[in-house]
Enzyme design. Structure first.
Site, PDB file in Angstrom:
ATOM      1  N   ASP A  86      -8.090   3.931  -3.613  1.00  0.00           N
ATOM      2  CA  ASP A  86      -7.200   2.983  -2.954  1.00  0.00           C
ATOM      3  C   ASP A  86      -6.857   1.836  -3.906  1.00  0.00           C
ATOM      4  OD1 ASP A  86      -5.812   1.322  -1.273  1.00  0.00           O
ATOM      5  OD2 ASP A  86      -7.261   1.422   0.363  1.00  0.00           O
ATOM      6  N   CYS A 129       0.808  -1.222   0.000  1.00  0.00           N
ATOM      7  CA  CYS A 129       0.000   0.000   0.000  1.00  0.00           C
ATOM      8  C   CYS A 129       0.837   1.266   0.000  1.00  0.00           C
ATOM      9  CB  CYS A 129      -0.950   0.001   1.193  1.00  0.00           C
ATOM     10  SG  CYS A 129      -0.138   0.056   2.823  1.00  0.00           S
ATOM     11  N   HIS A 159      -1.780   1.094   7.031  1.00  0.00           N
ATOM     12  CA  HIS A 159      -2.288   1.175   5.657  1.00  0.00           C
ATOM     13  C   HIS A 159      -2.227   2.626   5.201  1.00  0.00           C
ATOM     14  CE1 HIS A 159      -4.447   0.062   2.083  1.00  0.00           C
ATOM     15  NE2 HIS A 159      -5.433   0.887   2.347  1.00  0.00           N
TER      16      HIS A 159
END
Length: 269
Positions: free
Chosen positions: A120, A67, A105
């Site tokens: 995302d 991420c 994250h």
């Protein structure tokens, strides 16, 4: 770091502008071209959040990332195009882990035409379109996604895989970069980190989603999962290359540790 190189990497041939059409296109193409993966962590190579390092790895060397890299790269590209984009710290499974989860994250919030969108491409490839940050559900085949409001301006993004939930919490205006850096370091070095413990690769392919966890390869498509068990280090290298576009022959050296981890988790499999 050039936008044209990034566009070529993900297969975008449109005319970029800070509009919803471009945001949708990049959100759709990125997770289909660049896999989510933690191979460098497994091979004990340092993973950097620096934009130049991320660009070199994901674009120039055509690797994937997790991420911090995936959304770091997309966030840089959106900023270069002219979007009002913010980096946002998320907390995966905060409902179980508490606020300690925050920083594990990185996602993005984009303000466009008076609305905030969750963007995302770093949650394993489940989200492939921007979501208005408002209560509601969105079917992004083969997943069902839901945004749920929480107290004090926080939100929960829930990913349902065949009905099973997996979530992260976020505040669209909160980002502690020092915390993100600390959690990035922890997740690539601490023996308790799932990324240290397990090899993971995930990628969108059409309306399907493929996952490799250790020696277990799974294809999720049309409301069903197909799973098979890898049998050798050579097969591992082939699957990484053929299914995820990751050309990394050194991954074969991970095979003994992958088998030991699988035996510990599934002693009777």
């Amino acid at each position: 770091m050039h936008l044209k190189a990034y566009f070529a990497r993900i297969g975008y041939d449109g005319t970029p502008a800070a509009d919803l059409e471009t945001l949708r296109a990049l959100s759709h193409l990125h997770p289909r071209a660049i896999p989510f993966e933690n191979l460098d962590v497994q091979l004990k190579r340092p993973v950097s959040m620096a934009p130049e390092a991320v660009f070199d790895k994901l674009v120039t060397r055509r690797r994937g990332g997790w991420c911090y890299e995936m959304n770091g790269l997309l966030g840089w590209a959106l900023g270069e195009i002219g979007f009002d984009v913010r980096r946002v710290e998320g907390g995966v499974m905060r409902e179980m882990r508490g606020d300690e989860a925050f920083g594990n994250h990185l996602c993005l919030a984009v303000r466009l035409d008076g609305q905030d969108y969750l963007v995302d491409v770093g949650f394993g490839g489940s989200q492939t379109a921007p979501m208005v940050i408002a209560p509601g559900s969105d079917a992004q085949v083969p997943f069902d996604l839901e945004l749920v409001p929480l107290e004090n301006g926080y939100w929960r993004m829930v990913q349902y895989t065949l009905g099973k939930p997996f979530s992260f919490d976020f505040h669209p205006d909160r980002c502690d970069e020092a915390l993100l850096a600390d959690k990035c370091n922890w997740q690539q070095s601490n023996p308790e980190s799932v990324f240290v413990q397990n090899l993971v690769a995930q990628k969108r392919t059409g309306d399907a989603h493929v996952t490799l966890r250790g020696r277990v390869f799974t294809r999720l498509e049309s409301g069903a999962e197909e799973t098979r068990l890898l049998q050798s280090g050579a097969e591992l290298v082939d699957v990484l290359n053929d299914e995820f576009g990751i050309n990394e022959p050194e991954a074969e050296a991970l095979w003994p540790a992958i088998c030991a981890r699988h035996e510990a988790l599934f002693p009777h499999a």
